[in-house]
Scaffold this active site. Structure first.
Site, PDB file in Angstrom:
ATOM      1  N   ARG A 157      -1.408 -12.697  -6.216  1.00 10.93           N
ATOM      2  CA  ARG A 157      -0.799 -13.016  -4.910  1.00 10.93           C
ATOM      3  C   ARG A 157      -1.216 -14.407  -4.447  1.00 10.93           C
ATOM      4  NH1 ARG A 157      -3.199  -8.563  -1.865  1.00 10.93           N
ATOM      5  NH2 ARG A 157      -4.239  -7.948  -3.786  1.00 10.93           N
TER       6      ARG A 157
ATOM      7  N   HIS B  12      -8.590  -1.222  -3.330  1.00 10.95           N
ATOM      8  CA  HIS B  12      -7.881  -2.474  -3.617  1.00 10.95           C
ATOM      9  C   HIS B  12      -6.393  -2.153  -3.676  1.00 10.95           C
ATOM     10  CE1 HIS B  12      -6.624  -6.100  -5.712  1.00 10.95           C
ATOM     11  NE2 HIS B  12      -7.841  -6.599  -5.599  1.00 10.95           N
TER      12      HIS B  12
END
Ligand code: FAD
Length: 603
Positions: free
Chosen positions: A256, A236
């Protein structure tokens, strides 16, 4: 078998995360007796840690979404190595599984008109993730547990399975120990569902907790099942990097999705620099367009921060390697910048990302509403796992089923965020149903008592050694090898070196020694986990050597391109007759024409 506490079930589910709970609920609903086992306390599976949400094409926020787009996104994300039938079932059934969870009491965030709210996530064309702030997994586990309680499922907490047992070719049971007293437990079952989650603890930097040592993968492999796609480990892009004690803890992609941007030490938004060909059409042309996308503008395309995880992680590594990283070897992730865009931004951030706010405040003394976070890649998810039939989830061993992160197929070379929680629900349900059907149609297979006694003797051997290897040191050394030599960027000489190191570690494992007695003995537990970690590490490394191309999460510096000639295959790992690990190539099965048409339309 009188020396062991013995239990009989039609269906035994190993693992009580989302997949295990959903499987147990479904099996019980089919009227068979069900045992559910978990290594730690009920409720403390990885699923509870899931933050961002569950991907399902409910089309509540964008009416253009449907299962076909979700299907195409999943295959594009997986670089077309996915089992297409699983991707089809997943995309079609995820909405019903989410609505079912709601009917069972899950309280999702809402749209203004009262429907389940959905958020943006990497690789998903439209806002698709049903969520509860950034604590979606908690709500999912709470709901499944509340619902499961009413199904008469027998739960065995703090019980670790160390071996599966067969009667002839068929699964017959499982053998394990309970943590508190160290006593052995024997489970006889007509069908078993493995739902043991991931392998993150094979690496030094990981978002995974202590339980995730690839047990289910190794248990199934040792029982003769095939593993698949083991080279695909998801790193990740955003884990915490500072302070050292919290390194690897996840920073959700939801940051995000809500408008967070990635910056290097020169304050440049570097993600605009290298947009992969496959995603050019779908990525914003400039920062303004990217921002509008996160705010729900349906004409806008997504910002490059929401490209797939493999790509974002590699861009971050590039920035760090080329000297543009943050002070603690990461990059900056900034959500506070949205103050210049919306009023009351601090309140908005705290409402949308409450866990992230508290995580950084408490662990790093950073107020994310005011300052950027420092982040870097962390080992997160295993795309590879037990090979299963798409419809039934049965492995290549009759009576042995698998679901969730322990199973392979749905995600191909790279999983899209949010597609795991939906995977657990869709395929947990299917595994539970088909395990129950299998149990109803078969007599229990016979367990060989001598085999059980021999396993019990073997696992107690480390107590008998007066000198030998410290299991904690061995685990640490293994994690270093995997982190340094089989990480995000791989190459042949390092992978071969890793194989050498793994063989040495395997030899040292034969000398592992533990002290004390069997009660709550962490050293002993670590020693038993280690064998599984060694097995999955070898499988990852062998498959990574075999795949001489770069695709999805598997990046080879010496073969940086995708190779359509040799790469369009799955790598299958199986135990040879002499106990050696074999890697087989298998070409992909031809996709149904109607599904090919969907892919073509969505290009
Ligand atoms: P788990 O939930 O991992 O449960 C495994 C179970 O198996 C546990 O009960 C464990 O005790 C048990 N077990 C393991 N070994 C043994 C053994 N030998 N004997 C007995 N029991 C055993 N995915 C998304 O889709 N959306 C997200 O927003 C998201 N956020 C995430 C955030 C974090 C921090 C992490 C770590 C993961 C996140 N993921 C997310 C991924 C997702 O949470 C996991 O992939 C998923 O929860 C795995 O579920 P599972 O049911 O397969 O296994």
């Amino acid at each position: 078998m009188s020396t062991y506490d013995t239990y009989d079930y039609d269906v035994l589910v190993i693992g009580a995360g989302g997949a295990g709970l959903r499987a147990a609920i479904e099996a019980a609903a089919h009227g068979v007796s069900v045992g559910l086992i978990c290594k730690s306390l009920l409720g403390k599976a990885h699923t509870v840690m899931a933050e961002g949400g569950i991907a399902a094409a409910l089309s509540n926020v964008d009416e253009r979404d449907n299962w076909r787009v979700h299907f195409a996104d999943t295959l594009r994300g997986g670089q077309y190595l996915n089992n297409w039938r699983m991707a089809e079932l997943h995309a079609k059934e995820a909405p019903d599984r989410v609505r079912e969870l709601e009917a069972w009491g899950a309280l999702f965030d809402r749209t203004k008109d009262g429907r389940i709210l959905q958020r943006n996530f990497g690789g998903h064309k439209y806002p698709r993730l049903a969520h509860v702030g950034d604590r979606t997994g908690l709500e999912m586990i709470r709901t499944l547990q509340d619902h499961g309680i009413h199904q008469g499922i027998d739960v065995h907490m703090e019980c670790t399975i160390i071996s599966l047992l067969k009667g002839g070719e068929r699964i017959a049971g499982a053998f394990g120990y309970e943590r508190e007293k160290g006593q052995f437990k024997l489970f006889r079952a007509k069908a078993i569902v493995i739902a043991t989650g991931g392998i993150g603890r094979a690496y030094k930097i990981t978002s995974n907790s202590w339980e995730y040592t690839g047990d289910g993968h190794a248990l199934a492999y040792n029982a003769g099942a095939e593993l698949m796609d083991m080279e695909f480990v998801q790193f990740h892009p955003t884990g915490m990097v500072w302070p050292p004690s919290v390194r690897g803890i996840l920073v959700t992609e939801g940051v995000r999705g809500e408008g967070g941007i990635l910056l290097n030490n020169a304050h440049q938004r570097f993600m605009f620099e290298a947009i992969p060909e496959l995603y050019k059409q779908q990525t914003a042309d400039n920062e303004e367009e990217g921002w509008r996308y996160t705010q729900g503008d349906k004409q806008a395309k997504r910002p490059p921060e929401l490209l797939t995880r493999d790509h974002v992680a590699r861009c971050i590594v590039r920035e760090i390697k080329e000297g543009r990283g943050s002070p603690h070897n990461g990059v900056f992730l900034d959500i506070s910048w949205i103050k210049s865009k919306i009023p009351h931004a601090a309140d908005y951030i705290k409402k949308k990302l409450p866990s992230m706010y508290h995580q950084f405040k408490k662990l790093a003394d950073i107020d994310i509403t005011n300052e950027p976070m420092e982040v870097g890649p962390t080992t997160h998810y295993m795309m590879g796992g037990i090979r299963v039939d798409a419809d039934t989830q049965m492995s290549t061993v009759p009576g042995l089923f698998a679901a969730g992160e322990a199973a392979a197929g749905l995600h191909g070379a790279n999983r899209l965020g949010g597609n795991s929680l939906s995977d657990l629900l869709v395929f947990g349900k299917r595994a539970g149903e088909h395990a129950a059907r299998f149990a109803a149609a078969n007599w229990p297979a016979t367990i060989d008592e001598r085999e059980v006694n021999s396993i019990a003797r073997q696992v107690l051997e480390p107590f008998e050694r007066t000198t030998g290897e410290n299991p904690f040191q061995l685990q640490y050394d293994l994690q270093e090898v995997m982190q340094d030599l089989v990480g995000i960027v791989r190459k042949e000489d390092e992978l071969l070196q890793a194989m050498d190191e793994l063989q040495k570690l395997q030899a040292r494992y034969g000398q592992v020694k533990v002290v004390g007695n069997r009660e709550y003995n962490n050293g002993w537990h670590t020693a038993l986990d280690l064998q599984n970690l060694l097995t999955v590490s070898e499988a990852i490394t062998r498959a990574a050597i075999e795949r001489k191309e770069s695709r999805g999460a598997h990046f080879r510096e010496d073969y940086p391109k995708k190779d359509e000639q040799t790469g369009n295959c799955n790598l299958i790992i199986v135990k040879g007759k002499g106990g050696e690990m074999l890697v087989k190539r298998e070409t992909l099965t031809a996709m149904r024409p109607d599904l090919i048409q969907i892919i073509d339309e969505m290009k």
